[in-house]
Design a protein around this motif. Structure first.
Motif, short mmCIF file in Angstrom:
data_model
loop_
_atom_site.label_atom_id
_atom_site.label_comp_id
_atom_site.label_asym_id
_atom_site.label_seq_id
_atom_site.Cartn_x
_atom_site.Cartn_y
_atom_site.Cartn_z
N VAL A 259 0.88 -1.17 0.00
CA VAL A 259 0.00 0.00 0.00
C VAL A 259 0.91 1.22 0.00
CG1 VAL A 259 -1.88 -1.19 1.20
CG2 VAL A 259 -0.15 0.05 2.52
N SER A 260 0.37 2.35 -0.43
CA SER A 260 1.20 3.54 -0.59
C SER A 260 1.06 4.54 0.55
CB SER A 260 0.88 4.24 -1.92
OG SER A 260 1.13 3.36 -3.00
N CYS B 25 5.94 -2.52 -6.59
CA CYS B 25 5.00 -1.80 -5.72
C CYS B 25 3.96 -1.08 -6.57
CB CYS B 25 5.77 -0.78 -4.88
SG CYS B 25 6.84 -1.51 -3.63
N PRO B 26 2.84 -0.66 -5.98
CA PRO B 26 1.88 0.18 -6.70
C PRO B 26 2.54 1.52 -7.06
CG PRO B 26 1.34 0.05 -4.35
CD PRO B 26 2.41 -0.97 -4.60
N GLU B 27 1.86 2.30 -7.85
CA GLU B 27 2.43 3.53 -8.39
C GLU B 27 2.99 4.46 -7.31
OE1 GLU B 27 1.13 7.32 -11.24
OE2 GLU B 27 -0.17 5.56 -11.06
N GLY B 28 2.33 4.52 -6.18
CA GLY B 28 2.78 5.41 -5.11
C GLY B 28 3.83 4.81 -4.19
N GLY B 29 4.33 3.62 -4.54
CA GLY B 29 5.32 2.97 -3.71
C GLY B 29 4.72 2.09 -2.63
N CYS B 30 5.58 1.50 -1.81
CA CYS B 30 5.16 0.64 -0.70
C CYS B 30 5.56 1.27 0.63
CB CYS B 30 5.84 -0.73 -0.81
SG CYS B 30 5.30 -1.77 -2.20
N LYS C 292 9.30 4.73 3.48
CA LYS C 292 8.74 4.63 2.14
C LYS C 292 9.73 3.80 1.33
CE LYS C 292 5.85 6.63 0.21
NZ LYS C 292 4.42 6.27 -0.15
N CYS C 293 9.23 2.80 0.63
CA CYS C 293 10.12 1.90 -0.08
C CYS C 293 9.56 1.56 -1.46
CB CYS C 293 10.37 0.63 0.73
SG CYS C 293 8.86 -0.27 1.22
N GLU C 294 10.44 1.06 -2.32
CA GLU C 294 10.04 0.63 -3.65
C GLU C 294 10.87 -0.58 -4.04
OE1 GLU C 294 10.80 3.64 -6.53
OE2 GLU C 294 12.98 3.64 -6.22
N VAL C 295 10.27 -1.45 -4.83
CA VAL C 295 10.98 -2.63 -5.34
C VAL C 295 11.48 -2.29 -6.74
CG1 VAL C 295 10.83 -5.06 -5.94
CG2 VAL C 295 9.54 -4.17 -3.98
#
Length: 284
Positions: A150-151, A186-191, A213-216
């Motif tokens: 979720v973002s 992740c979704p557009e807004g990140g994870c 805030k993280c992103e794959v």
């Protein structure tokens, strides 16, 4: 670097000697006051003990959940790769402050032998840095990262926050490198991610949880993560270990606990069914 700054950091480390994972994308990176970037902040390192779930969840008790990272600052998680964070007692003891001048190989910014341990044989608790919560490296309980797809932090729940990696015998050195499983994008807004630690020795029986805030990056997988289940304590009987995707350990709080321990403490290791490294059994 002035003597006053060094002295201030030394006093802060003694008074607030705990540990957290420092990295870009971190909530409370500059402290809970978003109008000030406190290079010596210790707000995120303070442990969680006997708090309501509302207060311990992402460090709400000190306002860290309301201090998001700067736009564009994010913790990058390379799918099937590794990422490195800095475990320290104070942001001033990391490369994110003072040009890294107050760092060492250790979380307290001081020098220690490679076989650092407490006095005696077998060794007692380490005396010159109680924040390690250990007798020596072998008794450092292990730490973990969890991810929620979720973002917004407000959308994270115990069921969608899944532990995806652990690192045995940490916290120990300042630099800590974690393995990443085959995570999807992740979704557009990140994870949203969390760093987690439950010490098992030496000191108050508390826990740690910090938000990011993280992103794959480099993701190619299409599978999804399974709903997380509570990580059963199974130190004395491995057949009782919870299989698959697991929740963070919530323990010794006023409410929201999800682990029952007959003796001692739970931990992000085999005692609660966590293999060391990337958790490859978390997918639906």
């Amino acid at each position: 670097m002035t003597r006053s700054i060094i002295a201030l950091l030394g006093l802060t480390a003694v008074a607030n000697a705990h540990t957290v994972a420092w990295t870009k994308g971190m909530y409370c990176f500059g402290g809970p006051n978003t109008t000030v970037d406190d290079e010596n902040t210790t707000a995120a390192v303070v442990p969680l003990f006997q708090l309501s779930q509302e207060d311990w969840w992402f460090q709400h008790d000190r306002g860290c959940d309301m201090a998001p990272p700067k736009d564009g600052d994010v913790l990058s998680l390379p799918a099937n790769g590794q990422f490195t964070v800095e475990l320290a007692h104070n942001r001033g003891q990391t490369t994110f402050s003072h040009n890294g001048e107050l760092t060492s190989d250790w979380p307290d910014g001081h020098q220690h032998p490679e076989d650092w341990s407490g006095p005696g044989s077998p060794p007692d608790c380490i005396q010159d840095d109680g924040a390690m919560h250990a007798h020596n490296e072998s008794t450092a309980a292990g730490t973990a990262f969890a991810i929620s797809y979720v973002s917004e932090l407000s959308q994270v729940t115990m069921e969608n926050l899944v532990v995806f990696t652990t690192l045995e015998h940490t916290p120990w050195k300042r630099l800590a490198t974690y393995d990443v499983p085959d995570l999807p994008a992740c979704p557009e807004g990140g994870c949203i991610c969390a760093w987690l630690w439950v010490p098992t020795a030496c000191g108050t029986s508390n826990m740690y949880m910090a938000g990011y805030k993280c992103e794959v990056t480099g993701a190619t997988a299409s599978h999804k993560l399974a709903a997380a289940q509570a990580p059963t304590y199974c130190r004395d009987d491995s057949s009782k270990c919870q299989k698959g995707a697991k929740q963070m350990i919530a323990w010794n709080q006023a409410s929201g606990n999800n682990v029952v321990v007959p003796h001692g403490s739970p931990a992000y290791n085999s005692w609660n069914g966590f293999a060391n490294g990337a958790q490859t059994d978390i997918f639906a």
